[in-house]
Structure formats: C-alpha cells, structure tokens
Design a protein around this motif. Structure first.
Motif, PDB file in Angstrom:
ATOM      1  N   ALA A 130      19.193  28.693  29.639  1.00 16.96           N
ATOM      2  CA  ALA A 130      19.715  28.491  30.984  1.00 16.96           C
ATOM      3  C   ALA A 130      20.849  27.495  30.987  1.00 16.96           C
ATOM      4  CB  ALA A 130      18.578  28.031  31.907  1.00 16.96           C
ATOM      5  N   SER A 131      20.753  26.444  30.170  1.00 20.91           N
ATOM      6  CA  SER A 131      21.774  25.412  30.123  1.00 20.91           C
ATOM      7  C   SER A 131      23.066  25.932  29.518  1.00 20.91           C
ATOM      8  CB  SER A 131      21.269  24.202  29.323  1.00 20.91           C
ATOM      9  OG  SER A 131      20.952  24.588  28.005  1.00 20.91           O
ATOM     10  N   GLU A 132      22.999  27.077  28.796  1.00 23.03           N
ATOM     11  CA  GLU A 132      24.175  27.632  28.142  1.00 23.03           C
ATOM     12  C   GLU A 132      24.730  28.839  28.903  1.00 23.03           C
ATOM     13  OE1 GLU A 132      22.872  28.599  24.254  1.00 23.03           O
ATOM     14  OE2 GLU A 132      22.778  26.527  23.571  1.00 23.03           O
ATOM     15  N   THR A 133      24.216  29.140  30.099  1.00 18.35           N
ATOM     16  CA  THR A 133      24.658  30.289  30.854  1.00 18.35           C
ATOM     17  C   THR A 133      26.133  30.134  31.199  1.00 18.35           C
ATOM     18  OG1 THR A 133      22.475  30.645  31.798  1.00 18.35           O
ATOM     19  CG2 THR A 133      24.336  31.629  32.949  1.00 18.35           C
ATOM     20  N   THR A 134      26.910  31.183  30.947  1.00 18.24           N
ATOM     21  CA  THR A 134      28.329  31.157  31.219  1.00 18.24           C
ATOM     22  C   THR A 134      28.655  32.099  32.360  1.00 18.24           C
ATOM     23  OG1 THR A 134      28.586  32.788  29.456  1.00 18.24           O
ATOM     24  CG2 THR A 134      29.005  30.498  28.886  1.00 18.24           C
ATOM     25  N   SER A 135      29.809  31.878  32.971  1.00 15.45           N
ATOM     26  CA  SER A 135      30.193  32.671  34.136  1.00 15.45           C
ATOM     27  C   SER A 135      31.286  33.677  33.764  1.00 15.45           C
ATOM     28  CB  SER A 135      30.704  31.753  35.253  1.00 15.45           C
ATOM     29  OG  SER A 135      29.655  30.924  35.721  1.00 15.45           O
ATOM     30  N   ILE A 136      31.168  34.881  34.329  1.00 18.60           N
ATOM     31  CA  ILE A 136      32.122  35.966  34.115  1.00 18.60           C
ATOM     32  C   ILE A 136      32.694  36.352  35.473  1.00 18.60           C
ATOM     33  CG2 ILE A 136      32.426  38.314  33.242  1.00 18.60           C
ATOM     34  CD1 ILE A 136      29.744  37.866  31.685  1.00 18.60           C
ATOM     35  N   LEU A 137      34.018  36.433  35.580  1.00 20.46           N
ATOM     36  CA  LEU A 137      34.651  36.830  36.835  1.00 20.46           C
ATOM     37  C   LEU A 137      35.129  38.276  36.720  1.00 20.46           C
ATOM     38  CD1 LEU A 137      35.716  36.081  39.659  1.00 20.46           C
ATOM     39  CD2 LEU A 137      37.838  35.321  38.552  1.00 20.46           C
ATOM     40  N   ILE A 138      34.723  39.114  37.678  1.00 29.41           N
ATOM     41  CA  ILE A 138      35.189  40.509  37.703  1.00 29.41           C
ATOM     42  C   ILE A 138      36.003  40.700  38.981  1.00 29.41           C
ATOM     43  CG2 ILE A 138      33.357  41.445  36.265  1.00 29.41           C
ATOM     44  CD1 ILE A 138      31.825  42.235  38.749  1.00 29.41           C
ATOM     45  N   LEU A 195      24.535  39.262  30.415  1.00 27.22           N
ATOM     46  CA  LEU A 195      25.242  38.380  29.486  1.00 27.22           C
ATOM     47  C   LEU A 195      25.520  37.006  30.070  1.00 27.22           C
ATOM     48  CD1 LEU A 195      27.894  40.847  28.004  1.00 27.22           C
ATOM     49  CD2 LEU A 195      25.663  40.215  27.066  1.00 27.22           C
ATOM     50  N   GLY A 196      25.604  36.920  31.376  1.00 27.57           N
ATOM     51  CA  GLY A 196      25.910  35.640  32.014  1.00 27.57           C
ATOM     52  C   GLY A 196      25.928  35.794  33.521  1.00 27.57           C
ATOM     53  N   HIS A 197      26.385  34.746  34.201  1.00 28.20           N
ATOM     54  CA  HIS A 197      26.463  34.758  35.661  1.00 28.20           C
ATOM     55  C   HIS A 197      27.749  35.454  36.085  1.00 28.20           C
ATOM     56  CE1 HIS A 197      26.244  33.587  39.814  1.00 28.20           C
ATOM     57  NE2 HIS A 197      27.333  32.844  39.726  1.00 28.20           N
ATOM     58  N   VAL A 198      27.613  36.587  36.795  1.00 31.10           N
ATOM     59  CA  VAL A 198      28.765  37.388  37.190  1.00 31.10           C
ATOM     60  C   VAL A 198      29.182  37.021  38.613  1.00 31.10           C
ATOM     61  CG1 VAL A 198      29.644  39.710  37.579  1.00 31.10           C
ATOM     62  CG2 VAL A 198      28.082  39.270  35.664  1.00 31.10           C
ATOM     63  N   VAL A 199      30.475  36.750  38.776  1.00 32.30           N
ATOM     64  CA  VAL A 199      31.046  36.435  40.087  1.00 32.30           C
ATOM     65  C   VAL A 199      32.041  37.532  40.444  1.00 32.30           C
ATOM     66  CG1 VAL A 199      32.411  34.772  41.414  1.00 32.30           C
ATOM     67  CG2 VAL A 199      30.751  33.958  39.721  1.00 32.30           C
ATOM     68  N   ARG A 200      31.989  38.028  41.676  1.00 30.49           N
ATOM     69  CA  ARG A 200      32.871  39.105  42.121  1.00 30.49           C
ATOM     70  C   ARG A 200      34.065  38.554  42.903  1.00 30.49           C
ATOM     71  NH1 ARG A 200      28.932  43.718  44.796  1.00 30.49           N
ATOM     72  NH2 ARG A 200      27.256  43.724  43.222  1.00 30.49           N
ATOM     73  N   ALA A 201      35.198  39.233  42.755  1.00 30.89           N
ATOM     74  CA  ALA A 201      36.374  38.962  43.578  1.00 30.89           C
ATOM     75  C   ALA A 201      37.009  40.301  43.931  1.00 30.89           C
ATOM     76  CB  ALA A 201      37.368  38.079  42.833  1.00 30.89           C
ATOM     77  N   HIS A 202      37.419  40.456  45.203  1.00 29.66           N
ATOM     78  CA  HIS A 202      37.927  41.744  45.667  1.00 29.66           C
ATOM     79  C   HIS A 202      39.454  41.810  45.680  1.00 29.66           C
ATOM     80  CE1 HIS A 202      33.798  41.560  47.239  1.00 29.66           C
ATOM     81  NE2 HIS A 202      33.811  42.880  47.171  1.00 29.66           N
ATOM     82  N   SER A 203      40.121  40.756  45.249  1.00 27.04           N
ATOM     83  CA  SER A 203      41.586  40.748  45.221  1.00 27.04           C
ATOM     84  C   SER A 203      42.054  39.675  44.246  1.00 27.04           C
ATOM     85  CB  SER A 203      42.153  40.460  46.616  1.00 27.04           C
ATOM     86  OG  SER A 203      41.812  39.140  47.020  1.00 27.04           O
ATOM     87  N   GLY A 204      43.356  39.741  43.914  1.00 30.55           N
ATOM     88  CA  GLY A 204      43.911  38.727  43.038  1.00 30.55           C
ATOM     89  C   GLY A 204      43.872  37.345  43.657  1.00 30.55           C
ATOM     90  N   GLU A 205      44.145  37.266  44.959  1.00 32.57           N
ATOM     91  CA  GLU A 205      44.106  35.967  45.644  1.00 32.57           C
ATOM     92  C   GLU A 205      42.703  35.373  45.609  1.00 32.57           C
ATOM     93  OE1 GLU A 205      47.419  38.453  47.365  1.00 32.57           O
ATOM     94  OE2 GLU A 205      45.300  38.756  46.864  1.00 32.57           O
ATOM     95  N   GLU A 206      41.709  36.207  45.857  1.00 33.71           N
ATOM     96  CA  GLU A 206      40.317  35.735  45.826  1.00 33.71           C
ATOM     97  C   GLU A 206      39.925  35.295  44.420  1.00 33.71           C
ATOM     98  OE1 GLU A 206      35.862  37.490  46.871  1.00 33.71           O
ATOM     99  OE2 GLU A 206      37.658  38.481  47.690  1.00 33.71           O
ATOM    100  N   ALA A 207      40.450  35.982  43.416  1.00 32.05           N
ATOM    101  CA  ALA A 207      40.147  35.613  42.028  1.00 32.05           C
ATOM    102  C   ALA A 207      40.718  34.241  41.680  1.00 32.05           C
ATOM    103  CB  ALA A 207      40.710  36.666  41.072  1.00 32.05           C
TER     104      ALA A 207
END
Length: 242
Positions: free
Chosen positions: A8-16, A34-46
C-alpha cells in the motif's frame, strides 16, 4: 502467472486522459490492479490533475476536442513539475502515419494504436511504474545520505585532546640527554563516526545498484559518480581505522 501487487505504501498513480467515458472505463479496467487510476476528460483537466499530485505515467488519447493529445503532451513536457513524467499516446487505427513521429517529437515515451492488446498495455505501463518506484527509493536513500553526511554540522565528531600541561622552567641538567621523550597525544575519534561512515558506504552501494538497474538517461554516469564517492568514503573509513 499472477503479478505481485505492490504494498500500500508503494501504490503509484496512473493518469488516463480521454474525452470518451467508455474509453476511460476500459483503460481503468485494464490498469486498475497496477496502481491508483485517475481519470481526466480533457487536456486541461489532465494538466490540473498533474499539478495537484504526482503520477508515475500518463496515457493520453490523441484525438480529443479542444486541446488534443499532442498539445497536452507538449504542455506537460513544458512544465518543470511534470516534464519528467513518461507519456503514452493512444490513437485509433485509421490515423495519419506521421502521428507516431509527432508523438515522439513532443516527448512521448511510447505510442499505441487502438485496439491494443491489454497484456501489452499492462506490460508497458508496469515498466514505468517500476522505474518510478526505483527512482523514489533512490531519492529516499539520497535524503538519508544527506542527513548522515550533514549530521553534527557536516563535520566528524572528534573528541578534543587535552592541552599539554604548563610546566615551570627548570634548570638545565648537564650531562644528560636533552631529547624530548614526550609521546604525541593521539587524537581519538568518536566511535559514532566510524558507524556513520560505514552506513554511508552501504547506502552508496545500494544507490549505485538502483541507478544501473533503472536504465534511465544519465543513469550510468550518475552511478559512476556514486562509485567515486563510495571509494572516497571507504578510504576515509580505512584511514580512521588505522
């Protein structure tokens, strides 16, 4: 074979990043373990998400309205805070054959065409996750080395020797040898110094292995610098023990 999950302490985040919700759902289903996935619906949001938190890798769809994938990647590489985050660009099959070249030009690390093999995507992403964890471990060890080397103001703790006694002048003694037979006082070294230096040598050795294993740009040169520092500390340790 089941992939080993990180602690858990090594969990990494992935942005899609994709403007289509169904694509985000599919990507999260493939990469969620594989890790914590974060969503973004546009380039600005990313870009906003990447300024809020640290990501190990970002996957961006090329064909998005507004800020497209190439522009998003270029903006990510243009910011000091996010320029080192690896980018994987994703696009459909019926695309301009020059898209891959454009992707690498803006700084993308990889380029995949849909539909892609889920196993292949997981394998590529996992490489960047492992590299991120190793770099984080190396950073933590570097901080530990700095704390060790800067302890006590960055100086070895040396116990001061007692000043020589002040003696009253005496009459010369004739017929005797006037040579000074006083032995020089040894300068004792605090035992904690030897322990600290030994720990530094071990930390440097681990840092060298991580650098050579990371295979990143400049890693070999940094590893050679670490070896030189390790040898210098080793010589200092040897001198203190003799």
């Amino acid at each position: 074979m089941t992939a080993t999950q990180p602690a858990a302490s090594e969990t990494t985040s992935i942005l899609i990043v994709d403007d289509m919700e169904e694509n985000l759902v599919a990507l999260e289903a493939v990469l969620g373990s594989l890790g914590h996935v974060v969503r973004a619906h546009s380039g600005e949001e990313a870009l906003k998400a990447m300024l809020r938190q640290e990501f190990a890798v970002v996957l961006i769809d090329v064909l998005m309205p507004g800020m497209n994938g190439f522009e998003t990647a270029a903006n990510i590489k243009g910011l000091d805070q996010t320029k080192d985050v690896p980018i994987i660009l994703l696009t459909g099959a019926a695309v301009d054959p020059n898209y891959a070249y454009r992707g690498y030009t803006v700084g993308a690390a990889d380029f995949l065409i849909k539909p892609f093999d889920p196993w292949l995507l997981r394998t590529k992403v996992n490489v960047f996750l492992d590299l991120f964890r190793k770099n984080r471990q190396l950073t933590d060890q570097s901080e530990q080395l700095k704390r060790l080397l800067t302890a006590d103001g960055g100086r070895p703790t040396v116990t001061p020797s007692a000043p020589p006694p002040t003696c009253a002048p005496t009459e010369p003694s004739y017929g005797t040898d006037d040579k000074d037979t006083t032995e020089p006082a040894e300068r004792p070294v605090h035992p904690d110094d030897t322990d600290r230096l030994s720990e530094v040598v071990g930390q440097l050795a681990q840092a060298e292995l991580l650098l050579r294993d990371a295979n990143g740009p400049g890693g070999a040169d940094l590893a050679d610098r670490v070896v030189e520092l390790e040898q210098a500390v080793g010589r200092l340790l040897t001198e203190r023990e003799t």
